[in-house]
Design a protein around this motif. Structure first.
Motif, PDB file in Angstrom:
ATOM      1  N   THR A   1       1.014  -1.128  -0.047  1.00 14.73           N
ATOM      2  CA  THR A   1      -0.074   0.167  -0.158  1.00 14.73           C
ATOM      3  C   THR A   1       1.032   1.262   0.056  1.00 14.73           C
ATOM      4  O   THR A   1       0.457   2.307  -0.735  1.00 14.73           O
ATOM      5  CB  THR A   1      -0.889   0.280   1.287  1.00 14.73           C
TER       6      THR A   1
ATOM      7  N   ALA B   1       2.529   1.678  -3.354  1.00 19.52           N
ATOM      8  CA  ALA B   1       1.514   2.139  -4.568  1.00 19.52           C
ATOM      9  C   ALA B   1       1.241   3.468  -4.400  1.00 19.52           C
ATOM     10  O   ALA B   1       1.140   4.160  -5.384  1.00 19.52           O
ATOM     11  CB  ALA B   1       0.338   1.130  -4.133  1.00 19.52           C
ATOM     12  N   ARG B   2       0.994   3.917  -3.172  1.00 20.10           N
ATOM     13  CA  ARG B   2       0.624   5.338  -2.874  1.00 20.10           C
ATOM     14  C   ARG B   2       1.949   6.250  -3.367  1.00 20.10           C
ATOM     15  O   ARG B   2       1.600   7.279  -4.143  1.00 20.10           O
ATOM     16  CB  ARG B   2       0.690   5.505  -1.508  1.00 20.10           C
TER      17      ARG B   2
ATOM     18  N   ASP C   1       1.951   6.144  -7.230  1.00 15.74           N
ATOM     19  CA  ASP C   1       0.716   6.525  -7.865  1.00 15.74           C
ATOM     20  C   ASP C   1       0.278   5.119  -8.495  1.00 15.74           C
ATOM     21  O   ASP C   1      -0.280   5.293  -9.959  1.00 15.74           O
ATOM     22  CB  ASP C   1       0.951   7.758  -8.832  1.00 15.74           C
TER      23      ASP C   1
ATOM     24  N   SER D   1      -1.841   1.028  -8.168  1.00 19.61           N
ATOM     25  CA  SER D   1      -2.726   0.317  -7.475  1.00 19.61           C
ATOM     26  C   SER D   1      -2.091  -0.660  -6.424  1.00 19.61           C
ATOM     27  O   SER D   1      -0.825  -1.165  -7.032  1.00 19.61           O
ATOM     28  CB  SER D   1      -3.785  -0.545  -8.390  1.00 19.61           C
TER      29      SER D   1
ATOM     30  N   SER E   1      -3.018  -3.528  -5.641  1.00 24.29           N
ATOM     31  CA  SER E   1      -3.201  -4.762  -6.173  1.00 24.29           C
ATOM     32  C   SER E   1      -1.943  -5.049  -7.315  1.00 24.29           C
ATOM     33  O   SER E   1      -1.403  -6.418  -7.309  1.00 24.29           O
ATOM     34  CB  SER E   1      -4.367  -5.261  -6.758  1.00 24.29           C
ATOM     35  N   TYR E   2      -1.587  -4.074  -7.888  1.00 20.73           N
ATOM     36  CA  TYR E   2      -0.351  -4.523  -9.043  1.00 20.73           C
ATOM     37  C   TYR E   2       0.871  -4.596  -8.192  1.00 20.73           C
ATOM     38  O   TYR E   2       1.682  -5.322  -8.463  1.00 20.73           O
ATOM     39  CB  TYR E   2      -0.331  -2.978 -10.052  1.00 20.73           C
TER      40      TYR E   2
END
Length: 141
Positions: A115, A118-119, A122, A124, A126-127
């Motif tokens: 998480t 991903a943040r 930028d 997801s 899940s990726y």
């Protein structure tokens, strides 16, 4: 100079009558089969080193370009020139090629969660989770 002086001369070193061996390699005839082989191998090694150097230089240039684009001013999409778009696309390609490596390093070395990564990128979560999962499966973890 007498024979005794010649044998113990500090300039020439002590001579015991044996012939000195040359420290240089004999000249290689480039027209002989062995000479052609050695010459061919040396040319291949030189070409390989040149291509490695060029590849490293290109990668450094692409990385510098990606940093320049990332640190540059915000661009108005309606004012972009052909040169701007080309520069951005090359920077994007460099970043895209490094993405998996960067995700794995952030997760393993910095112990960051999918998480958080991903943040920051930028993307997801899940990726990012899939990249981490596939890396662990490939590494047998």
């Amino acid at each position: 100079m007498s024979k005794d002086n010649e044998q113990h001369s500090p300039r020439r070193g002590k001579s015991n009558g044996a012939a000195r061996q040359s420290t240089t390699a004999p000249a290689l005839d480039p027209t002989s089969p062995q000479g052609k082989l050695v010459t061919g191998i040396l040319q291949l090694v030189e070409e390989h080193e040149t291509s490695l150097h060029a590849a490293r230089e290109q990668e450094r240039e692409r990385a510098a370009l990606a940093r320049e684009v990332a640190d540059g001013p915000e661009l108005d999409k309606n004012e972009l020139t052909l040169a701007d778009v080309g520069r951005i696309r090359r920077a994007y390609k460099t970043a895209e090629e490094a993405t998996v490596r960067v995700i794995i390093q952030a997760h393993e070395r910095e112990e960051r969660s999918a998480t958080e990564i991903a943040r920051e990128l930028d993307m997801s979560p899940s990726y990012v989770s899939r990249v981490i999962r596939e890396h662990k499966a490939a590494a047998g973890k």
